[in-house]
Design an enzyme around this catalytic site. Structure first.
Site, PDB file in Angstrom:
ATOM      1  N   HIS A  58      -4.128  -9.258  -9.770  1.00 32.13           N
ATOM      2  CA  HIS A  58      -3.378 -10.333  -9.098  1.00 32.13           C
ATOM      3  C   HIS A  58      -4.316 -11.392  -8.557  1.00 32.13           C
ATOM      4  O   HIS A  58      -3.987 -12.112  -7.617  1.00 32.13           O
ATOM      5  CB  HIS A  58      -2.487  -9.755  -7.977  1.00 32.13           C
ATOM      6  N   SER A  93       4.164   0.175  -3.951  1.00 35.81           N
ATOM      7  CA  SER A  93       5.594   0.510  -4.101  1.00 35.81           C
ATOM      8  C   SER A  93       5.989   0.482  -5.581  1.00 35.81           C
ATOM      9  O   SER A  93       7.096   0.872  -5.933  1.00 35.81           O
ATOM     10  CB  SER A  93       6.429  -0.520  -3.329  1.00 35.81           C
TER      11      SER A  93
HETATM   12  N1  APR Z   1      -1.302   5.084   2.894  1.00 32.80           N
HETATM   13  C1  APR Z   1      -0.476   5.268   1.833  1.00 32.80           C
HETATM   14  N2  APR Z   1       0.553   4.434   1.518  1.00 32.80           N
HETATM   15  C2  APR Z   1       0.746   3.381   2.330  1.00 32.80           C
HETATM   16  C3  APR Z   1      -0.061   3.116   3.474  1.00 32.80           C
HETATM   17  C4  APR Z   1      -1.122   4.033   3.741  1.00 32.80           C
HETATM   18  N3  APR Z   1      -1.939   3.884   4.796  1.00 32.80           N
HETATM   19  N4  APR Z   1       0.405   1.981   4.072  1.00 32.80           N
HETATM   20  C5  APR Z   1       1.451   1.552   3.333  1.00 32.80           C
HETATM   21  N5  APR Z   1       1.656   2.385   2.304  1.00 32.80           N
HETATM   22  C6  APR Z   1       2.622   2.241   1.198  1.00 32.80           C
HETATM   23  C7  APR Z   1       3.972   1.680   1.603  1.00 32.80           C
HETATM   24  O1  APR Z   1       4.849   2.746   1.875  1.00 32.80           O
HETATM   25  C8  APR Z   1       4.396   0.894   0.363  1.00 32.80           C
HETATM   26  O2  APR Z   1       5.233   1.656  -0.488  1.00 32.80           O
HETATM   27  O3  APR Z   1       2.048   1.274   0.333  1.00 32.80           O
HETATM   28  C9  APR Z   1       3.086   0.620  -0.380  1.00 32.80           C
HETATM   29  C10 APR Z   1       2.755  -0.869  -0.430  1.00 32.80           C
HETATM   30  O4  APR Z   1       3.736  -1.471  -1.235  1.00 32.80           O
HETATM   31  P1  APR Z   1       3.893  -3.072  -1.210  1.00 32.80           P
HETATM   32  O5  APR Z   1       3.877  -3.551   0.191  1.00 32.80           O
HETATM   33  O6  APR Z   1       5.057  -3.399  -2.099  1.00 32.80           O
HETATM   34  O7  APR Z   1       2.534  -3.595  -1.870  1.00 32.80           O
HETATM   35  P2  APR Z   1       2.189  -3.648  -3.414  1.00 32.80           P
HETATM   36  O8  APR Z   1       2.797  -2.506  -4.143  1.00 32.80           O
HETATM   37  O9  APR Z   1       0.721  -3.809  -3.493  1.00 32.80           O
HETATM   38  O10 APR Z   1       2.890  -5.033  -3.864  1.00 32.80           O
HETATM   39  C11 APR Z   1       2.672  -5.429  -5.188  1.00 32.80           C
HETATM   40  O11 APR Z   1       3.767  -7.526  -4.671  1.00 32.80           O
HETATM   41  O12 APR Z   1       4.046  -9.325  -3.249  1.00 32.80           O
HETATM   42  C12 APR Z   1       3.426  -8.903  -4.408  1.00 32.80           C
HETATM   43  O13 APR Z   1       1.485  -9.739  -5.357  1.00 32.80           O
HETATM   44  C13 APR Z   1       1.937  -8.992  -4.279  1.00 32.80           C
HETATM   45  O14 APR Z   1       0.250  -7.500  -5.139  1.00 32.80           O
HETATM   46  C14 APR Z   1       1.473  -7.549  -4.436  1.00 32.80           C
HETATM   47  C15 APR Z   1       2.612  -6.932  -5.228  1.00 32.80           C
END
Ligand code: APR
Length: 247
Positions: free
Chosen positions: A122, A196
């Site tokens: 990304h 997620s």
């Molecule tokens: N340990 C394990 N899991 C965790 C922790 C932690 N300390 N903190 C948060 N999480 C989990 C949450 O439960 C969530 O399901 O990490 C996940 C993060 O998911 P998102 O917030 O959706 O982030 P991500 O999957 O990286 O999003 C993908 O979406 O907005 C766009 O481009 C952006 O790269 C990003 C993409």
């Protein structure tokens, strides 16, 4: 199955795998103080629509708004430090146990922690570029221009509009994604940490491997397919798994 047994199963899968890749998301950086996007209550997208805020539509049609809102979110991700999870992944790579990290994160924390093979699918918040002449600029220069209210920031060489090298909603995927795809196709195990898995096309990757480990605080659409699902914090899970692999 209790966590101890899950850690053991994960350690066994990692030790017996021919080639293991890791896929990380914002959840691996929350322990560094960077909010993720979708955690209930704290996620950045709780009260704004990402496709509105960090999209090419806003960048091209209302660049001033992009630099007032979306750009600030990008900037806020830059001053964090790696946490234990990042350092453990870097150590595991040094031991040749994982082939590399594919990250959706733009916080540069894997590199800061010493990971060598990092696919930033990304983009990144180290550089920006001119939309007209393609000139590369540092992210710091973008920040300086925005701080001086030069909205949108302009290229010193040709006057074209500058943009950050982050993949926005609406952008094509960078070459790093093609390379990451190839690595996953050659892997038999993928470890997903802190994502997620709701954003395409990165969320196609877990469907491409025979063996899947998911370390995530909440459910993902791939839990049904995973050999091991660990509902623990990334650093806690990785510390336990790594100790079992070393012992
Ligand atoms: N340990 C394990 N899991 C965790 C922790 C932690 N300390 N903190 C948060 N999480 C989990 C949450 O439960 C969530 O399901 O990490 C996940 C993060 O998911 P998102 O917030 O959706 O982030 P991500 O999957 O990286 O999003 C993908 O979406 O907005 C766009 O481009 C952006 O790269 C990003 C993409």
């Amino acid at each position: 199955m209790d966590s101890k047994n899950l850690f053991k199963k994960a350690a066994e899968l990692i030790k017996s795998s021919q080639k293991t890749m890791v896929l990380t998301g914002a959840g691996i950086s929350t322990e560094s103080g960077i909010p993720d996007f979708r955690s209930p209550g704290t996620g950045l997208w709780e009260n704004m629509d990402p496709t509105e805020v960090l999209s090419t539509k806003v960048l091209f049609n209302s660049p001033e708004e992009f630099y007032r809102v979306g750009f600030k979110i990008l900037s806020s991700m830059r001053n964090a430090e790696p946490n234990e999870a990042h350092y453990i992944l870097s150590e595991i790579e040094k031991e040749g146990i994982i082939a590399g990290v594919i990250t959706q994160n733009i916080d540069n924390l894997h590199q800061k922690a010493g990971s060598k093979k990092v696919y930033e699918v990304h983009g990144n918040t180290r550089e920006g570029s001119c939309l007209r002449c393609g000139e590369k600029v540092s992210f710091e220069l973008l920040e300086e221009k925005v701080a001086k209210e030069e909205l949108p920031p302009r290229c010193d060489r040709c006057g074209g509009m500058l943009r950050p090298d982050v993949v926005l909603f609406g952008d094509p995927m960078p070459h790093a994604f093609d390379l990451a795809l190839k690595e996953v196709q050659e892997s038999d195990l993928l470890i997903v940490i802190g994502s997620s898995l709701v954003v395409a096309p990165v969320n196609f990757l877990p469907g491409m491997v025979d063996r899947l480990i998911i370390i995530n605080a909440t459910e993902t659409p791939y839990d049904y397919k995973a050999d091991v699902v660990i509902r623990e914090k990334a650093s806690y899970a990785l510390r336990n798994i790594w100790n079992l692999i070393k012992s």
